[in-house]
Scaffold this motif. Sequence first.
Motif, PDB file in Angstrom:
ATOM      1  N   THR A 173     -15.275  10.178  33.056  1.00 50.27           N
ATOM      2  CA  THR A 173     -14.994  10.198  31.624  1.00 50.27           C
ATOM      3  C   THR A 173     -14.247   8.917  31.247  1.00 50.27           C
ATOM      4  N   TYR A 174     -14.213   8.647  29.953  1.00 53.64           N
ATOM      5  CA  TYR A 174     -13.682   7.359  29.501  1.00 53.64           C
ATOM      6  C   TYR A 174     -12.724   7.528  28.319  1.00 53.64           C
ATOM      7  N   LYS A 175     -11.865   8.528  28.384  1.00 54.46           N
ATOM      8  CA  LYS A 175     -10.885   8.726  27.309  1.00 54.46           C
ATOM      9  C   LYS A 175      -9.871   7.587  27.321  1.00 54.46           C
ATOM     10  N   PRO A 176      -9.781   6.847  26.220  1.00 57.96           N
ATOM     11  CA  PRO A 176      -8.729   5.823  26.142  1.00 57.96           C
ATOM     12  C   PRO A 176      -7.363   6.495  26.144  1.00 57.96           C
ATOM     13  N   GLY A 199     -14.264  10.225  24.625  1.00 57.04           N
ATOM     14  CA  GLY A 199     -14.392   9.745  25.995  1.00 57.04           C
ATOM     15  C   GLY A 199     -15.036  10.707  26.965  1.00 57.04           C
ATOM     16  N   GLN A 224      -4.420   1.595  30.587  1.00 61.14           N
ATOM     17  CA  GLN A 224      -5.260   2.324  31.539  1.00 61.14           C
ATOM     18  C   GLN A 224      -6.415   1.424  31.971  1.00 61.14           C
ATOM     19  N   LYS A 225      -6.777   1.507  33.249  1.00 62.37           N
ATOM     20  CA  LYS A 225      -7.921   0.771  33.777  1.00 62.37           C
ATOM     21  C   LYS A 225      -9.138   1.675  33.719  1.00 62.37           C
ATOM     22  N   MET A 226     -10.207   1.244  33.034  1.00 64.82           N
ATOM     23  CA  MET A 226     -11.446   2.019  32.946  1.00 64.82           C
ATOM     24  C   MET A 226     -12.591   1.108  33.364  1.00 64.82           C
TER      25      MET A 226
END
Length: 204
Positions: free
Chosen positions: A155-158, A135, A164-166
Amino acid sequence: MKKAGIIMIIGSLLLLGLFKFPLWNIMLGAPQYPDPLGMNIYIQGIEGNEEFDIQNIDGLNHYIGMKTIPKAEEMWEFDVFPKVIGFMVVLGVIIGVLGFIGKVSYKWFLGWFVLMSVLGALGMYDFNLWLIDYGTDLDPKAIMAYTHPDGTPMTYKPPLIGYQKMLNFDVDSWPATGAYMIFVGMLLTVVAFFVGKKESKQVA
């Protein structure tokens, strides 16, 4: 310790479920995807919930510069984890059989549990490191490069576990069937420890 040995064997054998069922599941839902996209993480590799989910997730990730989801041969974990689980199953069954015939103390059951707990914690730590890399190591030339209000790259770390809202996606990351089988199996080995302890006192 016949009863304790049988419980230990059953608990160890439950880990074999990891060769059939996913360990973890990550789902991505958004208004443009009425049917959420998802991926199941097995100890041997990653598969989509549906046939084209991995392809669609990779397509979305491409726009924001994320790596493609790795194939089994691209991560050493998918070669090592099955061997570790296989070893722990065999070890647990051997300890259970030896306990059944009275050749080892019930304390060995707890020893197996502690070793499996350490290996499990290391596995989760490694999984989280992969999520961080997945991410945050983004292509700076991505088609869509989002930034925080202060200008730093988004960043987009699950999440390791939970929701989590991305961007406009709702991301859920939760244990799957294989993880619950590990939990039950390990719980049974603790039960075997206490049953073995009780049986040993009765013999004494």
